[in-house]
Enzyme design. Structure first.
Site, mmCIF file in Angstrom:
data_model
loop_
_atom_site.group_PDB
_atom_site.id
_atom_site.type_symbol
_atom_site.label_atom_id
_atom_site.label_comp_id
_atom_site.label_asym_id
_atom_site.label_seq_id
_atom_site.Cartn_x
_atom_site.Cartn_y
_atom_site.Cartn_z
ATOM 1 N N GLU A 1 0.810 -1.224 0.000
ATOM 2 C CA GLU A 1 0.000 0.000 0.000
ATOM 3 C C GLU A 1 0.840 1.270 0.000
ATOM 4 O O GLU A 1 0.576 2.192 0.771
ATOM 5 C CB GLU A 1 -0.957 -0.004 1.213
ATOM 6 C CG GLU A 1 -1.878 -1.209 1.232
ATOM 7 C CD GLU A 1 -2.889 -1.195 2.369
ATOM 8 O OE1 GLU A 1 -2.757 -0.349 3.279
ATOM 9 O OE2 GLU A 1 -3.803 -2.032 2.346
ATOM 10 N N GLU B 1 -5.718 -10.761 -0.999
ATOM 11 C CA GLU B 1 -6.580 -10.444 0.158
ATOM 12 C C GLU B 1 -8.037 -10.331 -0.273
ATOM 13 O O GLU B 1 -8.751 -9.404 0.119
ATOM 14 C CB GLU B 1 -6.153 -9.114 0.797
ATOM 15 C CG GLU B 1 -4.690 -9.044 1.164
ATOM 16 C CD GLU B 1 -4.312 -7.761 1.907
ATOM 17 O OE1 GLU B 1 -5.204 -7.014 2.351
ATOM 18 O OE2 GLU B 1 -3.101 -7.508 2.036
#
Ligand code: XIL
Length: 406
Positions: free
Chosen positions: A172, A290
Site C-alpha cells: 500500500e 486479500e
C-alpha cells in the site's frame, strides 16, 4: 482356486454396481466426489493454482471453534498471517522479537502441506509504538530510521528463510484518486520519512536475506487499469514497476489485494485478465492476496430480509468470480488468497470504511455459522469447468536475483 477367487470378487463387484450404481471399485479410479464436495484446494490444484486464506491466529487456536481450523486445513493450500507477521506484533518492544504466533502458523502450514505467504515487511500501518513515537518525538532520526527498516526486513526475512513462498515486501505505498492531490503518488509514513527510494531498498534487502523467496509489491484498487491518465493507480504502478525492473531491482510479482464491495462498479473478468497480462508481460508473477467482497449492511440486511440479501449474495459471487477467472486466464497468476473465509472472523465489520464500524459486512465465502454462500459454489464451478486451451497449468517463477540494470 484362483478362478474361484476372481468369480467371487466379480460377484461382489457386480453386486456393488447393482446396489450403489458404482462401476469401479479400485482406489485409482474411485468416483470423484460431487463438485460441491470437492475442496477449493483440490480444485485449484487442477490448474497448479494455490488457493489461500488469511489466518486469524486466535480463531485458529480456539478449541471452542473447531470448524475454523478444520476449514483452514481442508480448503486451502496457502496461508497468510492476517496480523502476526506485522512489525507491531513481531517487535512490540525495541530489540525483542516475539515469533511465537507466527511460528505457530508456519508449523500449522507444514503439517497441512500448505505454502505460506509472508505479510508484510514495509507498511505504514501496525508499526510498533516505540518506532512511531520515536520518529514523532525526534529521538529517531532519518539515518537511524533507515537502518531500523533495513534491520527489520533483514531479521524477519532471515527468521522465516526457507519457510515462506512469497513475501509482500512493500504494501500500500501508493495514493488513490480520492487523496489530495488526486494525481497518483507515493504516500505514507515510509515515503514521508525516507522518500520513494525505500521501495527499491526494501526489495534489495529482502533478496539479500533470502535468495529463494518470491518478492511482491502488494496493493489495493489495482485490479484493472483505468484511463491511463495521472489518476490511474494501476498505470502509475505499472510505470514504477517497469522502472524498478530496468534498475535491476529484484521484484518478482504483483499482489493485488482484491478488496471489493458490491456497492461499487468493480470489474469484469476480461478487464482483470488484461491487467494481469500487462504485468506478466514484464516478466512478473501475479497473485490475488486479500480477496473479499463486502456489502452495505442496511437495517433490512441485518434483519435477514431476503429481498436485500439476495442481490448482495449474487453480486458478491459475481465479483469473486471475475477475479478468479481473470487469475485462471494467466499461467503467471500463482495464487488466489481470501482475506478470511467466514464472516465470523472477517475484519470488514470491525473496520470503518467511512460510514462507521459495522456498516459493511457479508464479505466472505461462509456466513457467521459457517454456512457456505452462493459465492463458494460459483468459485468451485469456475475452477472445475476450466481447462485448456484457455486455462493452462501455472508456470513456476524463479526468483529474480543478481540482475544488471537494463
Ligand atoms: C487488516 C486485518 O485484517 C485486521 O485484523 C487488522 O486490524 C488491520 O489489518 N490491507 C492489508 C491487511 O494489507 O494487512 C489488512 O489487514 C487489510 C487491508
Amino acid at each position: 482356486m484362483t478362478l474361484r477367487w476372481f468369480t467371487l470378487v466379480g460377484a461382489v463387484a457386480a453386486a456393488a454396481v447393482g446396489v450403489l450404481g458404482v462401476v469401479s471399485t479400485t482406489a485409482a479410479d474411485r468416483p470423484t466426489p460431487k463438485p460441491s464436495e470437492q475442496s477449493l484446494r483440490a480444485l485449484g490444484a487442477r490448474h497448479g493454482l494455490s488457493v489461500g486464506t488469511a489466518v486469524d491466529m486466535q480463531a485458529l487456536d480456539d478449541a471452542a471453534d473447531p470448524r475454523y481450523s478444520s476449514l483452514v486445513a481442508s480448503q486451502f493450500s496457502t496461508v497468510t498471517a492476517e496480523n502476526v507477521m506485522k512489525w507491531a506484533l513481531l517487535e512490540p518492544t525495541r530489540g525483542t522479537y516475539d515469533w511465537t504466533a507466527a511460528d505457530k502458523l508456519i508449523d500449522f502450514a507444514r503439517k497441512n502441506n500448505q505454502r505460506v505467504r509472508g505479510h508484510v515487511l514495509v507498511w505504514q500501518n501496525q508499526l510498533p509504538k516505540w518506532l512511531t513515537d520515536g520518529v514523532a518525538g525526534g529521538t529517531i532520526g532519518k539515518d537511524e530510521l533507515r537502518g531500523l527498516l533495513q534491520k527489520h526486513v533483514t531479521d524477519v526475512v532471515t527468521h522465516f528463510k526457507g519457510k515462506i513462498w512469497q513475501w509482500d515486501v512493500v504494501n500500500e505505498g501508493l495514493s488513490d484518486p480520492w487523496d489530495t492531490p488526486n494525481e497518483i503518488h507515493y504516500k505514507g509514513f515510509w515515503n514521508e520519512q525516507l522518500g520513494p527510494g525505500h521501495v527499491a531498498d526494501a526489495f534489495r534487502w529482502a533478496r539479500a536475506a533470502d535468495r529463494d523467496v518470491l518478492l511482491f509489491y502488494n496493493d489495493y484498487n489495482i485490479e484493472a487499469f483505468g484511463d491511463g491518465g495521472p489518476k490511474d493507480k494501476v498505470q502509475f504502478l505499472y510505470n514504477e514497476v517497469n522502472k524498478l525492473i530496468s534498475q535491476g531491482v529484484p521484484i518478482d510479482g504483483i499482489g493485488s489485494q482484491g478488496h471489493l464491495g458490491t456497492q461499487y462498479g468493480n470489474y469484469d473478468a476480461l478487464q482483470v485478465a488484461d491487467t494481469i497480462q500487462r504485468f506478466t508481460d514484464l516478466g512478473l508473477a501475479y497473485a490475488f492476496t486479500e480477496v473479499d467482497v463486502r456489502s452495505q449492511m442496511t437495517p433490512a440486511v441485518k434483519s435477514g430480509n431476503s429481498a436485500e440479501m439476495n442481490p448482495r449474495l449474487q453480486a458478491s459471487a459475481a465479483n469473486f468470480s471475475a477475479l478468479l477467472q481473470g487469475c485462471l486466464a494467466s499461467r503467471h497468476c500463482l495464487s488466489f488468497t481470501f482475506w478470511g473465509f467466514t464472516d465470523k472472523h472477517s475484519w470488514i465489520p470491525t473496520w470503518d470504511f467511512g460510514t462507521g464500524k459495522g456498516a459493511e459486512g457479508m464479505a466472505t465465502l461462509y456466513d457467521e455459522s459457517y454456512q457456505p454462500k452462493r459465492a463458494l459454489n460459483t468459485l468451485k464451478a469456475d475452477l472445475l469447468y476450466a481447462g485448456p486451451p484457455n486455462v493452462q497449468p501455472r508456470i513456476a517463477h524463479k526468483p529474480r536475483r543478481d540482475l544488471p540494470a537494463r
